[in-house]
Design a protein around this motif. Sequence first.
Motif, short mmCIF file in Angstrom:
data_model
loop_
_atom_site.label_atom_id
_atom_site.label_comp_id
_atom_site.label_asym_id
_atom_site.label_seq_id
_atom_site.Cartn_x
_atom_site.Cartn_y
_atom_site.Cartn_z
N GLY A 188 0.78 -1.22 0.00
CA GLY A 188 0.00 0.00 0.00
C GLY A 188 0.81 1.27 0.00
N THR A 189 2.11 1.17 0.10
CA THR A 189 2.99 2.33 0.11
C THR A 189 4.38 1.91 -0.35
OG1 THR A 189 3.79 4.19 1.47
CG2 THR A 189 3.78 2.03 2.51
N ARG A 190 5.19 2.89 -0.71
CA ARG A 190 6.56 2.57 -1.10
C ARG A 190 7.39 2.19 0.13
NH1 ARG A 190 8.44 7.90 -3.90
NH2 ARG A 190 7.17 8.75 -2.20
N TYR A 191 8.29 1.24 -0.06
CA TYR A 191 9.16 0.81 1.04
C TYR A 191 10.17 1.90 1.35
CZ TYR A 191 12.82 -1.61 3.62
OH TYR A 191 13.75 -1.95 4.56
N ARG A 192 10.31 2.21 2.62
CA ARG A 192 11.29 3.19 3.07
C ARG A 192 12.36 2.49 3.90
NH1 ARG A 192 6.66 5.36 1.93
NH2 ARG A 192 6.33 7.58 1.57
N PRO A 193 13.61 2.55 3.48
CA PRO A 193 14.69 1.88 4.22
C PRO A 193 14.68 2.27 5.70
CG PRO A 193 15.52 2.72 2.14
CD PRO A 193 14.13 3.25 2.29
N GLY A 194 14.85 1.28 6.54
CA GLY A 194 14.85 1.52 7.97
C GLY A 194 13.47 1.56 8.60
N ARG A 195 12.43 1.40 7.76
CA ARG A 195 11.05 1.41 8.28
C ARG A 195 10.34 0.14 7.80
NH1 ARG A 195 8.00 6.78 6.91
NH2 ARG A 195 6.39 5.57 7.99
N PRO A 196 10.59 -0.98 8.48
CA PRO A 196 10.04 -2.27 8.02
C PRO A 196 8.52 -2.30 7.95
CG PRO A 196 10.93 -2.43 10.26
CD PRO A 196 11.39 -1.12 9.70
N GLU A 197 7.84 -1.42 8.69
CA GLU A 197 6.38 -1.40 8.64
C GLU A 197 5.86 -1.00 7.27
OE1 GLU A 197 7.55 2.80 9.91
OE2 GLU A 197 8.25 0.74 10.26
N THR A 198 6.69 -0.31 6.48
CA THR A 198 6.25 0.08 5.13
C THR A 198 6.32 -1.09 4.15
OG1 THR A 198 8.48 0.86 4.52
CG2 THR A 198 6.97 2.48 5.48
N LYS A 199 6.86 -2.21 4.59
CA LYS A 199 6.90 -3.40 3.75
C LYS A 199 5.90 -4.46 4.22
CE LYS A 199 10.61 -5.21 0.89
NZ LYS A 199 12.00 -5.67 0.82
N LYS A 200 5.11 -4.11 5.19
CA LYS A 200 4.11 -5.05 5.71
C LYS A 200 2.89 -5.03 4.79
CE LYS A 200 1.38 -6.13 9.85
NZ LYS A 200 1.86 -7.52 9.97
N GLY A 201 2.38 -6.20 4.45
CA GLY A 201 1.21 -6.27 3.59
C GLY A 201 -0.05 -5.84 4.30
N LEU A 202 -0.95 -5.21 3.56
CA LEU A 202 -2.23 -4.78 4.11
C LEU A 202 -3.21 -5.95 4.16
CD1 LEU A 202 -2.66 -1.44 2.12
CD2 LEU A 202 -1.87 -1.70 4.48
N ARG A 203 -3.93 -6.08 5.27
CA ARG A 203 -4.86 -7.20 5.42
C ARG A 203 -5.97 -7.15 4.37
NH1 ARG A 203 -9.41 -6.78 8.58
NH2 ARG A 203 -9.03 -8.81 9.55
N GLU A 204 -6.24 -5.96 3.81
CA GLU A 204 -7.27 -5.83 2.77
C GLU A 204 -6.94 -6.64 1.52
OE1 GLU A 204 -7.43 -1.92 5.08
OE2 GLU A 204 -5.93 -3.36 4.45
#
Length: 300
Positions: free
Chosen positions: A191-207
Amino acid sequence: MGIPLKEKYGKFFTQLTSVSRAASKIDDQNIYQEANPESRIFMDPLLSENLLPGSGLNSIENFKAFYDAVAKQGRHGLILMEHYTNLDLPAIVYFLDHSSEEWQRDFAKRIVAIAGMKLNEENPFVRAFAEGFTRVVIYPTRSLSKAEETAQTEEEKAEEEKKARKINMAAMHAMDDCKKRGQMILVFPSGTRYRPGRPETKKGLREIDSYLRLFDVMILVSVNGNCLRINPDCPNDMIMDLVEQDKLVLTASPVIECKDFRCKILETLPPDDPDPKQKTVDQVMKILQQQHEEVEKTRI
């Protein structure tokens, strides 16, 4: 260090925005947005000038098998793709569209991306950039949460929730129409671009679990290499992203049966699992990460 997009390609901004015709505000009447070919011609130089030799589609046989399942067998196809940059969608379309193979060019024409409202509403140049590609626009959950946090009254909050429901219901109907036309839906499961150092931005959305229930087959596309990187000095300003030359490789998994994939995961979970939908999406992201790591070993 790369050169900001605004600095390197700012000369195109006026021309690009002059051919723009996409809506600057999204409602339930304009969520399906056909690609604007006049906008697309400004995208090609950005890719052709920055892709290093060896860039392209990997495991082409998997792309072909997916194309055949949709175009020849009439199955409903879903592409779940890693998201590192605003060039991810332009890149897959570019590689397919510049092929000598007719099926690849047809594949490119069938792609419809699911996109958040931000691309239309935040910046005229970003909007013009995005409209080179066919999209179904949604009101993302993350955006709704932010809007609710800033709402001044309960009435404002309720109104925003109503707006989100209307837009996303219209988007579901538009996506269903796309499936009937033999188009392929491309979604970035994070749902968003991956930002280095922020692993939550690589987590898949449950939707994303809902998409698995709505489609017949899918491919998972990993992205190795990045010609347009988030600028750490202004990470929220897309036109300040950094342009760099790189070898970009897009790799497709073998074709996956959506129903079987989902059912096999759910069968392994206890009956009282608190969030089975998230578990199916977590497995998607796990496969994408494994695929990404395998390709990266040989990319450079």
